[in-house]
Design a protein around this motif. Structure first.
Motif, PDB file in Angstrom:
ATOM      1  N   LEU A 163       0.819  -1.211   0.000  1.00  0.00           N
ATOM      2  CA  LEU A 163       0.000   0.000   0.000  1.00  0.00           C
ATOM      3  C   LEU A 163       0.854   1.263   0.000  1.00  0.00           C
ATOM      4  N   VAL A 164       1.918   1.285   0.795  1.00  0.00           N
ATOM      5  CA  VAL A 164       2.770   2.480   0.870  1.00  0.00           C
ATOM      6  C   VAL A 164       3.391   2.780  -0.487  1.00  0.00           C
ATOM      7  N   ASP A 165       3.899   1.748  -1.147  1.00  0.00           N
ATOM      8  CA  ASP A 165       4.503   1.924  -2.468  1.00  0.00           C
ATOM      9  C   ASP A 165       3.473   2.418  -3.474  1.00  0.00           C
ATOM     10  N   THR A 166       2.293   1.819  -3.429  1.00  0.00           N
ATOM     11  CA  THR A 166       1.234   2.213  -4.364  1.00  0.00           C
ATOM     12  C   THR A 166       0.827   3.660  -4.164  1.00  0.00           C
ATOM     13  N   MET A 167       0.658   4.071  -2.906  1.00  0.00           N
ATOM     14  CA  MET A 167       0.216   5.436  -2.638  1.00  0.00           C
ATOM     15  C   MET A 167       1.270   6.460  -3.049  1.00  0.00           C
ATOM     16  N   TRP A 168       2.536   6.171  -2.785  1.00  0.00           N
ATOM     17  CA  TRP A 168       3.585   7.099  -3.206  1.00  0.00           C
ATOM     18  C   TRP A 168       3.656   7.183  -4.722  1.00  0.00           C
ATOM     19  N   ASP A 169       3.462   6.044  -5.388  1.00  0.00           N
ATOM     20  CA  ASP A 169       3.445   6.057  -6.851  1.00  0.00           C
ATOM     21  C   ASP A 169       2.310   6.938  -7.362  1.00  0.00           C
ATOM     22  N   LEU A 170       1.141   6.813  -6.762  1.00  0.00           N
ATOM     23  CA  LEU A 170      -0.011   7.607  -7.195  1.00  0.00           C
ATOM     24  C   LEU A 170       0.196   9.093  -6.899  1.00  0.00           C
ATOM     25  N   ILE A 171       0.829   9.387  -5.777  1.00  0.00           N
ATOM     26  CA  ILE A 171       1.106  10.795  -5.443  1.00  0.00           C
ATOM     27  C   ILE A 171       2.064  11.404  -6.461  1.00  0.00           C
ATOM     28  N   VAL A 172       3.132  10.660  -6.770  1.00  0.00           N
ATOM     29  CA  VAL A 172       4.096  11.142  -7.759  1.00  0.00           C
ATOM     30  C   VAL A 172       3.440  11.245  -9.132  1.00  0.00           C
ATOM     31  N   ASP A 173       2.601  10.272  -9.486  1.00  0.00           N
ATOM     32  CA  ASP A 173       1.881  10.315 -10.752  1.00  0.00           C
ATOM     33  C   ASP A 173       1.013  11.575 -10.838  1.00  0.00           C
ATOM     34  N   THR A 174       0.356  11.906  -9.737  1.00  0.00           N
ATOM     35  CA  THR A 174      -0.518  13.073  -9.712  1.00  0.00           C
ATOM     36  C   THR A 174       0.273  14.362  -9.903  1.00  0.00           C
ATOM     37  N   LEU A 175       1.411  14.468  -9.225  1.00  0.00           N
ATOM     38  CA  LEU A 175       2.242  15.668  -9.374  1.00  0.00           C
ATOM     39  C   LEU A 175       2.788  15.784 -10.801  1.00  0.00           C
ATOM     40  N   GLY A 176       3.241  14.646 -11.354  1.00  0.00           N
ATOM     41  CA  GLY A 176       3.737  14.663 -12.727  1.00  0.00           C
ATOM     42  C   GLY A 176       2.644  15.021 -13.715  1.00  0.00           C
TER      43      GLY A 176
END
Length: 214
Positions: A163-176
């Motif tokens: 979950l932690v990896d997924t959420m950080w990926d989604l956060i970075v995806d959103t910023l990008g």
């Protein structure tokens, strides 16, 4: 009529990326590490797909686009997987997720620009940016679903810490995605001095018929 983009610089990044891939393939063959050879050749062929596909569908890709795609494939397949950069450097996955999200934000902007410039749709710059943002975030979310599916079905560990990896990926995806979509907004507002807006300008200039500007 939209002014033409300045002449492109020689594709140094593209040539260097191909050189790295060829070197890795040859080196793997000479040392008996045939998995490296396979990945090197496979990545090289994948980097040629956008050029081939563009010719088939009548789309001319600027050098910057092709170079970025080739460099991304090299970074994720050769360096990330074979070179184990994902494990060595915690920020490697963050950089690649952010970079891909920016790229998809640009793609979303271009798709909307084709409709707006082609007079098939009337939309304000903010609407174009919103669509591009949603498009890029959607791609990121679908990728996370794909990783989850691989882990559940084949017992892999693509999501690392879950979950932690997924959420950080989604956060970075959103910023990008926000950055990529913002470039589309800036382009429509006539602010074309940044590298991303220049990339959009170059694509539009090479494919004027797609944007209703012959």
């Amino acid at each position: 009529m939209t002014p033409r983009a300045p002449a492109e610089r020689p594709p140094v990044v593209l040539y260097l990326t191909w050189l790295v891939l060829i070197g890795a393939a040859v080196g793997g063959f000479l040392t008996g590490e045939f998995s490296i050879t396979f990945v090197g050749v496979g990545t090289l062929l994948l980097s040629l797909v956008p050029i081939w596909l563009g010719e088939r569908v009548g789309v001319t890709l600027p050098t910057a686009f092709v170079s970025a795609i080739a460099a991304f494939l090299c970074a994720t397949l050769l360096l990330g997987e074979v070179g184990d950069f994902y494990e060595r450097y915690w920020w490697w996955d963050v950089v690649l997720h952010g970079g891909s999200a920016i790229g998809f934000g640009l793609v979303g902007s271009l798709l909307m620009l084709m409709l707006v410039k082609g007079e098939r749709l009337t939309a304000a710059p903010l609407t174009v940016a919103f669509f591009a943002f949603c498009f890029a975030v959607m791609i990121g979310a679908v990728w996370e679903i794909w990783e989850f599916t691989l882990d559940q079905v084949f017992g892999l560990n693509t999501q690392k810490s879950g979950l932690v990896d997924t959420m950080w990926d989604l956060i970075v995806d959103t910023l990008g995605a926000l950055i990529g979509a913002g470039a589309g907004w800036a382009y429509l507002k006539g602010r074309q001095n940044g590298p991303l807006t220049r990339a959009i300008h170059a694509f539009v200039d090479k494919n004027r018929r797609l944007f209703g500007d012959d």
